[in-house]
Design a protein around this motif. Structure first.
Motif, PDB file in Angstrom:
ATOM      1  N   LYS A   8       0.848  -1.184   0.000  1.00  0.00           N
ATOM      2  CA  LYS A   8       0.000   0.000   0.000  1.00  0.00           C
ATOM      3  C   LYS A   8       0.889   1.241   0.000  1.00  0.00           C
ATOM      4  O   LYS A   8       1.700   1.424   0.912  1.00  0.00           O
ATOM      5  CB  LYS A   8      -0.911  -0.001   1.230  1.00  0.00           C
ATOM      6  CG  LYS A   8      -1.921   1.114   1.247  1.00  0.00           C
ATOM      7  CD  LYS A   8      -2.837   0.954   2.460  1.00  0.00           C
ATOM      8  CE  LYS A   8      -3.826   2.073   2.572  1.00  0.00           C
ATOM      9  NZ  LYS A   8      -4.587   1.981   3.829  1.00  0.00           N
ATOM     10  N   VAL A   9       0.716   2.060  -1.039  1.00  0.00           N
ATOM     11  CA  VAL A   9       1.578   3.221  -1.215  1.00  0.00           C
ATOM     12  C   VAL A   9       0.734   4.478  -1.325  1.00  0.00           C
ATOM     13  O   VAL A   9      -0.226   4.523  -2.107  1.00  0.00           O
ATOM     14  CB  VAL A   9       2.452   3.067  -2.487  1.00  0.00           C
ATOM     15  CG1 VAL A   9       3.335   4.284  -2.696  1.00  0.00           C
ATOM     16  CG2 VAL A   9       3.298   1.811  -2.392  1.00  0.00           C
ATOM     17  N   LEU A  10       1.078   5.480  -0.544  1.00  0.00           N
ATOM     18  CA  LEU A  10       0.461   6.794  -0.676  1.00  0.00           C
ATOM     19  C   LEU A  10       1.256   7.576  -1.713  1.00  0.00           C
ATOM     20  O   LEU A  10       2.470   7.743  -1.577  1.00  0.00           O
ATOM     21  CB  LEU A  10       0.472   7.540   0.658  1.00  0.00           C
ATOM     22  CG  LEU A  10      -0.050   8.985   0.630  1.00  0.00           C
ATOM     23  CD1 LEU A  10      -1.518   9.031   0.198  1.00  0.00           C
ATOM     24  CD2 LEU A  10       0.144   9.643   1.986  1.00  0.00           C
ATOM     25  N   LEU A  11       0.572   8.011  -2.768  1.00  0.00           N
ATOM     26  CA  LEU A  11       1.210   8.800  -3.823  1.00  0.00           C
ATOM     27  C   LEU A  11       0.641  10.204  -3.774  1.00  0.00           C
ATOM     28  O   LEU A  11      -0.552  10.404  -3.963  1.00  0.00           O
ATOM     29  CB  LEU A  11       0.943   8.164  -5.191  1.00  0.00           C
ATOM     30  CG  LEU A  11       1.456   6.741  -5.345  1.00  0.00           C
ATOM     31  CD1 LEU A  11       0.985   6.145  -6.661  1.00  0.00           C
ATOM     32  CD2 LEU A  11       2.972   6.696  -5.238  1.00  0.00           C
ATOM     33  N   ASP A  79       3.033   1.369   3.344  1.00  0.00           N
ATOM     34  CA  ASP A  79       4.343   0.732   3.243  1.00  0.00           C
ATOM     35  C   ASP A  79       5.372   1.679   2.637  1.00  0.00           C
ATOM     36  O   ASP A  79       6.575   1.469   2.783  1.00  0.00           O
ATOM     37  CB  ASP A  79       4.236  -0.535   2.399  1.00  0.00           C
ATOM     38  CG  ASP A  79       3.310  -1.545   3.053  1.00  0.00           C
ATOM     39  OD1 ASP A  79       3.653  -2.011   4.154  1.00  0.00           O
ATOM     40  OD2 ASP A  79       2.249  -1.843   2.489  1.00  0.00           O
ATOM     41  N   ALA A  80       4.889   2.709   1.942  1.00  0.00           N
ATOM     42  CA  ALA A  80       5.775   3.714   1.353  1.00  0.00           C
ATOM     43  C   ALA A  80       4.944   4.944   1.023  1.00  0.00           C
ATOM     44  O   ALA A  80       3.722   4.870   0.876  1.00  0.00           O
ATOM     45  CB  ALA A  80       6.449   3.181   0.101  1.00  0.00           C
ATOM     46  N   ILE A  81       5.636   6.077   0.918  1.00  0.00           N
ATOM     47  CA  ILE A  81       5.004   7.339   0.553  1.00  0.00           C
ATOM     48  C   ILE A  81       5.779   7.915  -0.626  1.00  0.00           C
ATOM     49  O   ILE A  81       6.986   8.146  -0.521  1.00  0.00           O
ATOM     50  CB  ILE A  81       5.030   8.342   1.725  1.00  0.00           C
ATOM     51  CG1 ILE A  81       4.309   7.765   2.940  1.00  0.00           C
ATOM     52  CG2 ILE A  81       4.442   9.682   1.301  1.00  0.00           C
ATOM     53  CD1 ILE A  81       4.571   8.529   4.234  1.00  0.00           C
ATOM     54  N   VAL A 111       8.188   4.899   7.635  1.00  0.00           N
ATOM     55  CA  VAL A 111       7.739   4.652   6.268  1.00  0.00           C
ATOM     56  C   VAL A 111       8.708   5.323   5.296  1.00  0.00           C
ATOM     57  O   VAL A 111       8.957   6.527   5.388  1.00  0.00           O
ATOM     58  CB  VAL A 111       6.301   5.193   6.057  1.00  0.00           C
ATOM     59  CG1 VAL A 111       5.839   4.967   4.625  1.00  0.00           C
ATOM     60  CG2 VAL A 111       5.346   4.542   7.040  1.00  0.00           C
ATOM     61  N   PRO A 112       9.273   4.551   4.361  1.00  0.00           N
ATOM     62  CA  PRO A 112      10.222   5.140   3.411  1.00  0.00           C
ATOM     63  C   PRO A 112       9.540   6.111   2.451  1.00  0.00           C
ATOM     64  O   PRO A 112       8.370   5.925   2.080  1.00  0.00           O
ATOM     65  CB  PRO A 112      10.781   3.934   2.654  1.00  0.00           C
ATOM     66  CG  PRO A 112       9.840   2.820   2.903  1.00  0.00           C
ATOM     67  CD  PRO A 112       9.101   3.119   4.161  1.00  0.00           C
ATOM     68  N   THR A 125       9.241   3.579  -8.835  1.00  0.00           N
ATOM     69  CA  THR A 125       9.682   3.866  -7.460  1.00  0.00           C
ATOM     70  C   THR A 125       8.967   3.011  -6.447  1.00  0.00           C
ATOM     71  O   THR A 125       9.453   2.840  -5.332  1.00  0.00           O
ATOM     72  CB  THR A 125       9.458   5.350  -7.106  1.00  0.00           C
ATOM     73  OG1 THR A 125       8.064   5.646  -7.139  1.00  0.00           O
ATOM     74  CG2 THR A 125      10.206   6.268  -8.043  1.00  0.00           C
ATOM     75  N   SER A 126       7.802   2.437  -6.819  1.00  0.00           N
ATOM     76  CA  SER A 126       7.013   1.637  -5.877  1.00  0.00           C
ATOM     77  C   SER A 126       7.406   0.187  -5.860  1.00  0.00           C
ATOM     78  O   SER A 126       6.945  -0.574  -5.028  1.00  0.00           O
ATOM     79  CB  SER A 126       5.519   1.754  -6.244  1.00  0.00           C
ATOM     80  OG  SER A 126       5.098   3.094  -6.123  1.00  0.00           O
TER      81      SER A 126
END
Length: 127
Positions: A8-11, A79-81, A111-112, A125-126
């Motif tokens: 799950k990635v926040l973009l 899991d990442a931003i 969170v990276p 990048t994800s």
């Protein structure tokens, strides 16, 4: 690429309809072209088994946008931003970019952060 798979990635980025300097339009395209690149990129991310959560900030409404972003960060369990190139490269909004990075590291310190090279570059990048 880090080799780590994120589920799950926040973009986050700017709304594609904001006024941009001409050189940005030459680099990234019209609002419609940027929107199409983002849609295609997010579809690629989803096909890779990653859930993209998109947050598009209006830099002309920074206070509201930052409050909304903080809620997303606190409740999202990401899991990442990913922070888009438009946020980082627009000279007028350097202080806003710094505020966003500081908020991410304060609210979600483990969170990276990921940085793309422009609209359509978040899938790489994800991964």
């Amino acid at each position: 690429m880090s080799g780590i798979i994120h589920s799950k990635v926040l973009l986050m980025g700017f709304q594609s309809t904001i006024p941009l300097p001409q050189h940005f339009r030459e680099l990234f395209g019209t609002a419609e072209e940027i929107g199409a690149k983002l849609d295609a990129d997010h579809a690629r991310i989803s096909r890779a088994g990653i859930t993209p959560v998109t947050f598009l900030l209006n830099p002309l409404e920074q206070e509201k946008g930052l409050k909304d972003m903080e809620v997303l960060l606190r409740n999202g369990n990401y899991d990442a931003i990913g922070i888009g190139a438009g946020v980082r490269l627009h000279p007028k909004y350097t202080a806003l970019f710094e505020t966003i990075v500081n908020m991410c590291k304060t609210v979600a310190p483990s969170v990276p952060l990921l940085f793309n090279d422009g609209p359509g570059g978040s899938a790489e990048t994800s991964e």
